[in-house]
Structures are given as structure tokens and as C-alpha cells.
Write an enzyme that holds these catalytic residues in place. Sequence first.
Site, PDB file in Angstrom:
ATOM      1  CB  CYS A  62      -4.127  -7.806 -22.621  1.00  0.00           C
ATOM      2  SG  CYS A  62      -2.191  -8.218 -22.957  1.00  0.00           S
ATOM      3  CD  GLU A  94      -1.530  -5.171 -20.857  1.00  0.00           C
ATOM      4  OE1 GLU A  94      -0.374  -5.562 -21.279  1.00  0.00           O
ATOM      5  OE2 GLU A  94      -2.243  -4.490 -21.777  1.00  0.00           O
ATOM      6  CG  HIS A 133       1.232  -7.567 -25.111  1.00  0.00           C
ATOM      7  ND1 HIS A 133      -0.040  -7.011 -25.604  1.00  0.00           N
ATOM      8  CD2 HIS A 133       2.053  -7.649 -26.064  1.00  0.00           C
ATOM      9  CE1 HIS A 133       0.154  -6.861 -26.649  1.00  0.00           C
ATOM     10  NE2 HIS A 133       1.267  -7.214 -27.254  1.00  0.00           N
ATOM     11  CB  CYS A 177      -4.072  -5.656 -27.274  1.00  0.00           C
ATOM     12  SG  CYS A 177      -3.271  -7.195 -26.872  1.00  0.00           S
TER      13      CYS A 177
END
Lengths: 148, 148
Positions: free
Chosen positions: A89, A58, A56, A86
Site C-alpha cells: 500500500c 487502501e 487491502h 503495508c
Amino acid sequence: MLQPFDDNYFMKKAFQQAEMAYEKAEIPVGAIITHGNQIIAQAHNLTEQLTDVTAHAEMQAITAAANYIGGKYLHDCTLYVTLEPCQMCAGALYWSQISKIVFAAEDAKRGYRSMQAKLHPKTKVEFGIMEEEAAQLIKDFFLEKRKF
Amino acid sequence: MLQPFDDNYFMKKAFQQAEMAYEKAEIPVGAIITHGNQIIAQAHNLTEQLTDVTAHAEMQAITAAANYIGGKYLHDCTLYVTLEPCQMCAGALYWSQISKIVFAAEDAKRGYRSMQAKLHPKTKVEFGIMEEEAAQLIKDFFLEKRKF
């Protein structure tokens, strides 16, 4: 008075990262991390290209920012991200003790808030900047994907 | 009858990874991922060496296993890990849709259960195998750390 280095400026930079993800047929989410007025990390979702659920925007930005700082903790840093993080993260952000998170669009289904994931008590949160643009980019992505 | 490839066998392999972390002055947590009776990934905590909060044993194992498989999803795979996963790792495991998780020691404070993080509905969980050894290794680590 001009304020070039404000939240809008940095969220636009995160949005540009999201657009780069879109061009690579990745779910379009982008993130940057700042320290003071300096961008120290920028990344976009690469889960498909890397065939890695942990890639991801992040997560990559956290790793890059820590690498830049030379330490694990992202004190005095701000994450700008185009979609609500999410729980994975949020968990990484928890460990990083990051000072502030600004996200654009909410994720009602998989966002950390609806998943009840916890951020660090030191972390401040703001959201809603460029919310519509960020949400629209993701909608456009899935609409286009369904065509094929 | 001998059952060389049972949960105990694989948890011992994860424990060996935890011991490798200990030797590197990392919080001693180890993980392996199996597919059938084959170990397809093994890793240990490297957060200090990499100065990266995302470098938990499980995260590295997920990335390595997906790389081995050539796909994001860890269907028909089992994670053996010496400590209950945190919410970050639970979040990554959620996205991976891994079939089964076996952990040794519970983490009452930062484990995904007390943090209310969610696993994928498809994921089965077992715990308690080598619980005492795994918990003792972590206790020993922090006792030794306090001496210096």
C-alpha cells in the site's frame, strides 16, 4: 467551536469501514480518502471475500479516488486508514503522490516503516488518532478467530 | 533437445504482453504467471487507460492467478515479468507467497531492490532473461514519447 470535518471525524468514518470488514470476517482495516472536506472514496479490507491479497482497504480506496478524480494522482487528497499501511500500500501511495496520510494504529511487524518501504517525498504523515480503538478492534478480531 | 516450456518460452509470452502495452501507449511492461507448465494469468501495464497507479502488470496478474486458483496464495507459481517489480508489486508478491519470480530488465531507480522492499522468504528470484530486449522496448517507448 465545533470542527465537524477534522481528522477525528474522518478517522471515525475509516473506523466504520473497519467495523464493516470485521462483520465480514475480514481483518478489520478501513480507509477513506478525502479531497477538501469531501469523502471521495471509502473501502475496507476484502482479501478473504475476493481471495485477493491486493484487496487491502487502501488499494481499493486509491483506485476509487483516482476514478472519482479522473486522474492517477491524488494531489490535495488525504488518506485516513485505521492501520499503518503495508509496503504494498505504501508503494501504491508512492505512485499516487498523495498529499497526506493519517493512520490510527501502528503495525510494528508488517507496517511500511519497519519494512523500510518509501513514501513519496511530497507525502506528509500523521498517526495516532483513534490508535487504541483501531488496535483493539484488530485484537478482538484475532481473539474471536482463535475461538473457532 | 527441445525444451518448449522453459524460462525463455514464458518470458517471451510476458514480452508479448509488454508489446501489447506499448501499442496502447502504456509503459511497456508485461507479466504472466505459471503453475506447472500452464499459464494461468497474463497481463500488461494499464495505468494510463485505467487512470490507476495500482494497475501494474504484476498486480493484475496476481489478482487473475488467485482467481484462477481459487485461493489467495500463489504457492508453486512463477511470475515472469519484463521489468523488475516496484515496491508496491513486491509487497503484493510478498503477501501472495509466490514461489518464484523471474524478471528481465533491472530497474535501478524504482525497482524493489533499490527501494529496499522485501519479498517473502519462500520466494526465489532470477533475472536477466531477455534483459536487453525488455530494456530496449522501454527505451524505445520513452524515445518515441519525447517526439510528441
